[in-house]
Design an enzyme around this catalytic site. Structure first.
Site, PDB file in Angstrom:
ATOM      1  N   CYS A  61       0.850  -1.217  -0.010  1.00  0.00           N
ATOM      2  CA  CYS A  61       0.020   0.188  -0.006  1.00  0.00           C
ATOM      3  C   CYS A  61       0.823   1.254   0.174  1.00  0.00           C
ATOM      4  O   CYS A  61       1.957   1.338   0.667  1.00  0.00           O
ATOM      5  CB  CYS A  61      -0.679   0.039   1.395  1.00  0.00           C
ATOM      6  SG  CYS A  61      -1.966   1.350   1.293  1.00  0.00           S
ATOM      7  N   ASP A  75     -27.337 -12.565 -12.405  1.00  0.00           N
ATOM      8  CA  ASP A  75     -26.864 -11.491 -13.224  1.00  0.00           C
ATOM      9  C   ASP A  75     -25.713 -12.058 -14.087  1.00  0.00           C
ATOM     10  O   ASP A  75     -24.541 -12.539 -13.599  1.00  0.00           O
ATOM     11  CB  ASP A  75     -26.302 -10.565 -11.991  1.00  0.00           C
ATOM     12  CG  ASP A  75     -25.848  -9.314 -12.736  1.00  0.00           C
ATOM     13  OD1 ASP A  75     -25.534  -9.382 -13.897  1.00  0.00           O
ATOM     14  OD2 ASP A  75     -25.199  -8.525 -11.863  1.00  0.00           O
ATOM     15  N   CYS A 104      -0.155   3.044   3.628  1.00  0.00           N
ATOM     16  CA  CYS A 104      -0.257   2.531   5.006  1.00  0.00           C
ATOM     17  C   CYS A 104       0.891   1.425   5.162  1.00  0.00           C
ATOM     18  O   CYS A 104       1.768   1.274   4.176  1.00  0.00           O
ATOM     19  CB  CYS A 104      -1.609   2.176   5.422  1.00  0.00           C
ATOM     20  SG  CYS A 104      -2.149   0.587   4.854  1.00  0.00           S
TER      21      CYS A 104
END
Length: 409
Positions: free
Chosen positions: A213, A333, A216
């Site tokens: 990241c 879906d 962080c």
């Protein structure tokens, strides 16, 4: 093993009878109805059946049936293993599996991602194998970030030994609260669902397999196990040529995860690996069926990540049949079809069938992939010249094709 209480014994026996009757009447393999009957009579049956067994739970969006089979094959070296071989991966299926093999000291259970916290809490499984998380059946399942959060909460404070794929940031985040984690560099070909940090929401920087990241401290852990093309590298740095019969990089990753789980059970690689090499198909996956000189290899793909792995296995020199349904087990879906890059199929004969063939046909047309629309799989297969053809189907379409050939496994 401790004898079950009388009520649990009766529930288990009646569940097995219901499962047998289901098989005899051709209504199914009995792996769900048997568990439902047992749970109706004894709601705490799963907990009682799991007691005194050493259990592994296997969960992921893709590959959990295959990995469950590989782990089971390896652990048979230690003794009898109870497992839900037909993929019934919710509590009813787990009850059926443990009831059918009530004397087995070991158990390997495939678990639906959404049900993992409940099943872990109920069974107290000593080992959990977590492989990947990606979008799947969004009309039924939660967002995958929420699933990872549920895993994280379920594992916190538990003594469970987790085997986790550190190449998947969501899996890493979900597993990182466990008391003991063995990290496996199992690979992550589909990255479209994990570009953001699940810890803080910041962007993830990726370079090859590594990730971290930008905002962080969340980053890829150092793996103890790794896969290097055809080779598994164990925590001692020893390299093992996998030489498994199941095709594709995804299955080599599944095999490394299985070896790590086997070692958590005390089974060394040299005893586990020969058993993994004996597995040739899993619940019909990778099976080749024959009709009138046409040899159709069956591949299952249920979501964008699964289609990406199926394309890796499919041979571009042969025709390909694609079949898509949208029944309950598939998810209603079909918008996920637009996340699949079908351009890889350009240049090979493509045949489209299934209940939602028009949805798939539109997607292929936009991708500029020529295709032939067929009313049924039988028609599509009959249009092929003698020889090999690959078949990629989603869940219920795949099961319907299996049924045409006597549910080949």
């Amino acid at each position: 093993m401790t004898q079950l209480p009388l009520r649990a014994q009766l529930a288990s026996a009646l569940g097995r009878s219901a499962a047998t009757l289901s098989r005899m009447t051709g209504r199914g393999d009995g792996s769900v109805i048997g568990g439902r009957v047992g749970l109706l009579l004894e709601p705490d049956l799963l907990r009682k059946l799991a007691r005194d067994r050493k259990l592994a739970l296997v969960s992921a969006t893709n590959g959990k049936t295959t990995t469950t089979r590989l782990i089971t094959s390896a652990l048979l070296e230690l003794g009898e293993v109870a497992t839900n071989a037909f993929g019934a991966n919710m509590p009813a299926g787990h009850v059926s599996a443990l009831s059918e093999q009530k004397g087995a000291p070991y158990g390997v259970l495939e678990v639906d991602e959404k049900y993992l916290p409940e099943v872990l809490d109920t069974t107290g499984a000593s080992v959990v194998c977590l492989m990947n998380l990606s979008r799947d059946q969004m009309d039924r399942a939660a967002e995958i970030w929420l699933l990872a959060q549920k895993w994280r909460r379920a594992l916190s404070g538990k003594p469970t030994h987790v085997i986790a794929n550190c190449d998947d940031p969501l899996v890493t985040w979900g597993a990182s609260t466990a008391a003991k984690v063995t990290w496996v560099a199992g690979g992550q070909r589909w990255k479209e669902d994990s570009w953001c940090c699940p810890e803080c929401g910041g962007p993830l920087d990726r370079k090859d397999a590594d990730w971290a990241c930008r905002e962080c401290t969340f980053h890829r852990p150092e793996p103890q196990w790794a896969i290097d093309d055809e080779v598994a590298v164990d925590p001692r740095g020893q390299r093992w040529h996998l030489d498994i019969q199941l095709p594709g990089l995804a299955n080599r990753s599944n095999a490394v995860m299985a070896l790590a789980v086997a070692e958590a059970f005390g089974l060394p690689v040299e005893r586990a690996l020969p058993h993994l090499r004996e597995v040739t198909s899993v619940a019909g996956r990778y099976t080749t069926v024959e009709r009138d000189g046409r040899h159709a290899r069956l591949l299952l793909a249920k979501n964008p990540a699964g289609w990406l792995e199926a394309f890796d296995v499919a041979d571009p020199q042969f025709p390909i049949i694609l079949s898509v349904n949208a029944q309950g087990p598939d998810g209603r879906d079909t918008s996920w079809l637009w996340d699949v890059d079908y351009r890889i199929l350009r240049g090979r004969p493509v045949f489209v069938t299934g209940q939602r063939r028009l949805d798939l046909a539109l997607r292929l047309d936009v991708a500029e992939v020529p295709f032939t629309l067929c009313d049924s799989f039988t028609e599509a297969l009959a249009m092929q010249p003698p020889g090999r053809v690959d078949v990629i189907a989603n869940y219920t379409a795949f099961q319907a094709i299996r049924s045409e050939f006597g549910r080949a496994v």
